[in-house]
Design an enzyme around this catalytic site. Sequence first.
Site, PDB file in Angstrom:
ATOM      1  CD  GLU A  64      55.572  37.734  37.341  1.00  0.00           C
ATOM      2  OE1 GLU A  64      55.082  38.748  37.347  1.00  0.00           O
ATOM      3  OE2 GLU A  64      54.024  37.659  37.544  1.00  0.00           O
TER       4      GLU A  64
ATOM      5  NE  ARG B 105      39.911  34.974  44.606  1.00  0.00           N
ATOM      6  CZ  ARG B 105      38.967  35.153  43.671  1.00  0.00           C
ATOM      7  NH1 ARG B 105      37.476  34.463  44.354  1.00  0.00           N
ATOM      8  NH2 ARG B 105      38.458  35.357  42.771  1.00  0.00           N
TER       9      ARG B 105
ATOM     10  CG  HIS C  63      44.751  41.891  47.147  1.00  0.00           C
ATOM     11  ND1 HIS C  63      46.312  42.120  47.593  1.00  0.00           N
ATOM     12  CD2 HIS C  63      45.047  40.876  46.343  1.00  0.00           C
ATOM     13  CE1 HIS C  63      47.445  41.900  46.396  1.00  0.00           C
ATOM     14  NE2 HIS C  63      46.363  41.015  45.359  1.00  0.00           N
TER      15      HIS C  63
ATOM     16  CG  ASP D 215      49.479  35.238  39.224  1.00  0.00           C
ATOM     17  OD1 ASP D 215      48.313  36.029  38.751  1.00  0.00           O
ATOM     18  OD2 ASP D 215      50.771  34.879  40.345  1.00  0.00           O
TER      19      ASP D 215
ATOM     20  CD  GLU E 190      45.602  34.812  42.653  1.00  0.00           C
ATOM     21  OE1 GLU E 190      44.644  35.864  42.756  1.00  0.00           O
ATOM     22  OE2 GLU E 190      45.818  33.904  43.256  1.00  0.00           O
TER      23      GLU E 190
ATOM     24  CG  HIS F 285      41.425  44.684  47.227  1.00  0.00           C
ATOM     25  ND1 HIS F 285      40.146  43.432  46.446  1.00  0.00           N
ATOM     26  CD2 HIS F 285      42.175  44.181  46.243  1.00  0.00           C
ATOM     27  CE1 HIS F 285      40.139  43.357  45.527  1.00  0.00           C
ATOM     28  NE2 HIS F 285      41.877  43.389  45.233  1.00  0.00           N
TER      29      HIS F 285
END
Length: 366
Positions: free
Chosen positions: A118, A202, A200, A96, A132, A234
């Site tokens: 996937e 967004r 991590h 993604d 994603e 991260h």
Amino acid sequence: MINVMIVFGTRPEAIKLLPIIKELEKRKETNPIVCITAQHREMLDQILTEFKITPHYDLNIMKNGQTLSEMTAKILTRLDGVIKEAKPDIILVHGDTTTTFVSSLVAYYNTIPIAHIEAGLRTYNKYAPYPEEMNRQMVSVLADLHFSPTVIAKNNLLQEHKNLNDIYVTGNTAIDALKLTVKQEKVLDDGKKILLLTTHRRENLGSSMKNIFRAIKRIAEEFKDEIKVIYPIHKNPIIRDIAKNVIADQENIEIIEPLDVIEFHNLINQSYLILTDSGGIQEEAPALGKPVLVLRNITERPEGIEAGTLKLVGTDEEKIYSETKKLLVNKEEYDKMSNSINPYGDGLASKRIVDTIIERFENRKN
């Protein structure tokens, strides 16, 4: 031979495509062509070095602070020339990421068949996870072969009117990757239970991440003699600033730099409990018998929720605190999660995927 181009750009993609590349290298019918965008540079290079994978093409698009639009434009223009030169018979993309979506678009522009690894994961919320969710939906529109990890993912694709004959349930290659990385010996043992934290996303930047860190700090303070929290942080400077302000001074919270895949998988294996907003860890940790508290309000991996290996706790401080504490003090609740059957496969997904690609091309010739 079938020229199979594998395009990826991030560490999670590399981890999950690694067993497919290894499987393609073993087969006399296939010639793997590895192309990286280096959407993640340093973390991606770690994996390539560790597993002795030398890309045939490196688009090297990474630049600090670049926008999604800039990244998209770079991949779009640079990959087009690579495809024209390499002339692949099929292009494999995973999951993604921006690399996944844009590579699929360029493959389509060049009339090259696309296989999506996937495939079929969905939240149907276009901004969670962002970007994603829409990346994977748009790839599904373009893809010719859909390799779904589970029946739920397959059913999502069928509801979107994808051709049943082009969908294959394979399991998730994340489970295959564990066979290459996990060692059984325990190397961390100071008598404390390890809580592994990763965050991590967004959509979690800002107040949500502060809530996560505050909850973890409360747990660390309350169980200071019993647990150690390990947080591979991260690279994002925003995340680092928040962590510095909220949890950096807590003695039993250890903030470390990102680990390579072997170190990270073995840290999962040595941990007591995982708290994460990551996607792949929701599949990997249950395969190692580790309960996962998912620090998101929605997940595209409902199989784990249904199986009982995952629990969705969101980003509310009180909810994270109470659910973490429950697993630390209630052995019955912990055992129920850790002993649940992982729904993401048996470690043979890569073999099934490569078998299918070879079979499809043989049928086409006949």
